[in-house]
Motif scaffolding. Structure first.
Motif, mmCIF file in Angstrom:
data_model
loop_
_atom_site.group_PDB
_atom_site.id
_atom_site.type_symbol
_atom_site.label_atom_id
_atom_site.label_comp_id
_atom_site.label_asym_id
_atom_site.label_seq_id
_atom_site.Cartn_x
_atom_site.Cartn_y
_atom_site.Cartn_z
ATOM 1 N N GLU A 295 0.829 -1.203 0.000
ATOM 2 C CA GLU A 295 0.000 0.000 0.000
ATOM 3 C C GLU A 295 0.865 1.255 0.000
ATOM 4 O O GLU A 295 0.551 2.234 -0.687
ATOM 5 C CB GLU A 295 -0.926 -0.007 1.219
ATOM 6 C CG GLU A 295 -2.035 -1.045 1.129
ATOM 7 C CD GLU A 295 -2.909 -1.046 2.356
ATOM 8 O OE1 GLU A 295 -2.693 -0.178 3.240
ATOM 9 O OE2 GLU A 295 -3.807 -1.914 2.453
ATOM 10 N N MET A 298 2.279 1.674 -3.542
ATOM 11 C CA MET A 298 1.285 2.192 -4.472
ATOM 12 C C MET A 298 0.997 3.676 -4.193
ATOM 13 O O MET A 298 0.741 4.452 -5.122
ATOM 14 C CB MET A 298 0.001 1.371 -4.380
ATOM 15 C CG MET A 298 0.161 -0.076 -4.834
ATOM 16 S SD MET A 298 0.858 -0.205 -6.518
ATOM 17 C CE MET A 298 -0.436 0.600 -7.474
ATOM 18 N N ARG A 299 1.040 4.063 -2.918
ATOM 19 C CA ARG A 299 0.826 5.473 -2.589
ATOM 20 C C ARG A 299 1.941 6.339 -3.173
ATOM 21 O O ARG A 299 1.692 7.410 -3.727
ATOM 22 C CB ARG A 299 0.768 5.646 -1.074
ATOM 23 C CG ARG A 299 0.631 7.103 -0.619
ATOM 24 C CD ARG A 299 0.558 7.210 0.890
ATOM 25 N NE ARG A 299 1.723 6.616 1.535
ATOM 26 C CZ ARG A 299 2.912 7.201 1.620
ATOM 27 N NH1 ARG A 299 3.113 8.391 1.061
ATOM 28 N NH2 ARG A 299 3.903 6.608 2.243
ATOM 29 N N ARG A 300 3.192 5.846 -3.077
ATOM 30 C CA ARG A 300 4.320 6.594 -3.632
ATOM 31 C C ARG A 300 4.202 6.712 -5.148
ATOM 32 O O ARG A 300 4.449 7.779 -5.727
ATOM 33 C CB ARG A 300 5.636 5.902 -3.274
ATOM 34 C CG ARG A 300 5.969 5.951 -1.792
ATOM 35 C CD ARG A 300 7.309 5.249 -1.539
ATOM 36 N NE ARG A 300 7.626 5.208 -0.121
ATOM 37 C CZ ARG A 300 8.727 4.672 0.363
ATOM 38 N NH1 ARG A 300 9.624 4.129 -0.480
ATOM 39 N NH2 ARG A 300 8.953 4.656 1.664
ATOM 40 N N VAL A 301 3.812 5.613 -5.802
ATOM 41 C CA VAL A 301 3.632 5.644 -7.262
ATOM 42 C C VAL A 301 2.539 6.641 -7.634
ATOM 43 O O VAL A 301 2.682 7.423 -8.586
ATOM 44 C CB VAL A 301 3.273 4.238 -7.779
ATOM 45 C CG1 VAL A 301 2.859 4.294 -9.246
ATOM 46 C CG2 VAL A 301 4.445 3.285 -7.594
ATOM 47 N N SER A 302 1.467 6.619 -6.855
ATOM 48 C CA SER A 302 0.355 7.526 -7.121
ATOM 49 C C SER A 302 0.779 8.986 -6.947
ATOM 50 O O SER A 302 0.398 9.865 -7.749
ATOM 51 C CB SER A 302 -0.807 7.209 -6.190
ATOM 52 O OG SER A 302 -1.870 8.100 -6.378
ATOM 53 N N GLU A 303 1.559 9.250 -5.911
ATOM 54 C CA GLU A 303 2.023 10.623 -5.666
ATOM 55 C C GLU A 303 2.958 11.094 -6.774
ATOM 56 O O GLU A 303 2.884 12.253 -7.214
ATOM 57 C CB GLU A 303 2.742 10.692 -4.318
ATOM 58 C CG GLU A 303 1.806 10.550 -3.118
ATOM 59 C CD GLU A 303 2.578 10.478 -1.820
ATOM 60 O OE1 GLU A 303 3.822 10.369 -1.843
ATOM 61 O OE2 GLU A 303 1.919 10.500 -0.756
ATOM 62 N N ASP A 304 3.837 10.194 -7.276
ATOM 63 C CA ASP A 304 4.755 10.543 -8.364
ATOM 64 C C ASP A 304 4.000 10.848 -9.645
ATOM 65 O O ASP A 304 4.337 11.785 -10.381
ATOM 66 C CB ASP A 304 5.757 9.418 -8.602
ATOM 67 C CG ASP A 304 6.797 9.336 -7.494
ATOM 68 O OD1 ASP A 304 6.924 10.307 -6.737
ATOM 69 O OD2 ASP A 304 7.442 8.280 -7.390
ATOM 70 N N SER A 305 2.971 10.067 -9.945
ATOM 71 C CA SER A 305 2.234 10.239 -11.199
ATOM 72 C C SER A 305 1.363 11.495 -11.178
ATOM 73 O O SER A 305 0.992 12.014 -12.240
ATOM 74 C CB SER A 305 1.349 9.007 -11.449
ATOM 75 O OG SER A 305 0.403 8.841 -10.431
ATOM 76 N N SER A 306 1.049 11.959 -9.964
ATOM 77 C CA SER A 306 0.165 13.152 -9.880
ATOM 78 C C SER A 306 0.959 14.447 -9.925
ATOM 79 O O SER A 306 0.376 15.523 -9.991
ATOM 80 C CB SER A 306 -0.642 13.087 -8.589
ATOM 81 O OG SER A 306 0.194 13.112 -7.451
#
Length: 307
Positions: A295, A298-306
């Motif tokens: 989790e 995935m949060r880090r990936v989500s933050e990078d993509s945003s």
């Protein structure tokens, strides 16, 4: 239904027998004790007659204050139900009246050491009876305590369970049982793993023979029991049989109605299986604390993509 004798209980807790010596083979079947209170004033609707009856300072003081005739009635009403035994935790002073009733009804009367308060004695006795009378099964495997977490290692004969256990012991973890693991159901959520006494402290290694881990590695290499948190199935390596998912989901193994999280670890020459078991145990602990590495990733990936 499992049972233990009053004699075994007396021996385990060093209780003094002052009446009913011929009845020490009476069976105890209930895992909790009872302090009669309402029963002394005549209320018997929910009296647990099959439990060990504890008489502490409060109960004995009350009985001493009664008249001889009233005391005879109060005690007589209780012994009429023939509980397995009475244990007095307030010393053996002036118990003639109680001794008389127990002799007459064939009920063992035991006295605990004065040095232990009733409030301390009862939880210790309850815990002992809970373990002794718990439903149990024996399974083939190895039980270890890894970083404070109970692990049950299973797998086909010869797959390497004991060898893996030996590596874990060398890394500072503790053996509980090898070959035959006794599982006790303490509650709807708790399975306790222990040994069968005969194999206590022993580990059998192919090509080496039988080892006494305490003699080899000291007391820290062994512990008597552990709560089972993980069921790990060791299997032989099969190419493409396992997938490298970010978050492996637990399956569950049912032991006497209690579901234990279960994972599979494949063995292959050169693979650090003991290290994987350590990782599995520590990862299980973190999940119990509410943390998931997947989790967070995935949060880090989500933050990078945003961004």
């Amino acid at each position: 239904m499992k049972k233990i004798t009053v004699e075994k209980l007396a021996r385990e807790f060093s209780l003094k027998v002052i009446a009913g010596q011929s009845q020490l083979q009476k069976k105890i079947t209930q895992s909790r004790v009872h302090r009669p209170g309402l029963e002394f004033v005549g209320h018997f609707d929910f009296f647990p007659t099959e439990r060990v009856q504890i008489l502490g300072k409060k109960e004995i003081t009350y009985l001493h204050k009664l008249s001889k005739e009233e005391r005879k009635v109060r005690i007589g009403n209780i012994v009429h139900y023939h509980p397995p035994c009475f244990i007095v935790t307030a010393g053996d002073d002036d118990l003639t009246y109680l001794t008389h009733h127990c002799v007459e009804q064939g009920i063992p009367l035991l006295v605990a050491k004065r040095s232990e308060a009733t409030s301390e004695f009862i939880p210790r006795l309850d815990a002992y009876l809970l373990k002794e009378l718990a439903p149990e099964i024996a399974v083939h495997g190895v039980c270890m305590n890894v970083s404070g977490i109970g692990i049950l290692l299973r797998g086909n004969s010869g797959v390497g369970k004991s060898e893996t256990a030996h590596t874990l012991i060398r890394r500072g973890h503790r053996l509980v049982a090898d070959d035959i693991v006794v599982l006790k159901k303490l509650s709807q959520q708790t399975i306790l793993g222990t040994h069968d006494e005969k194999t206590k402290e022993f580990l059998a290694l192919r090509s080496i023979g039988l080892l006494n881990v305490v003699r080899l590695y000291g007391r820290k290499a062994f512990q008597d029991e552990t709560r089972i948190a993980l069921d790990i199935h060791l299997t032989r390596w099969e190419k493409d049989a396992l997938y490298n998912e970010l978050d492996q989901k637990f399956h569950y193994t049912d032991y006497m109605g209690v579901k234990i999280p279960s994972i599979e670890i494949q063995l292959q020459p050169g693979r650090d299986v003991a290290g994987l078991i350590e990782a599995a145990a520590n990862n299980w602990y973190l999940k119990q604390q509410g943390y998931s590495a997947a989790e967070e990733f995935m949060r880090r990936v989500s933050e990078d993509s945003s961004e």
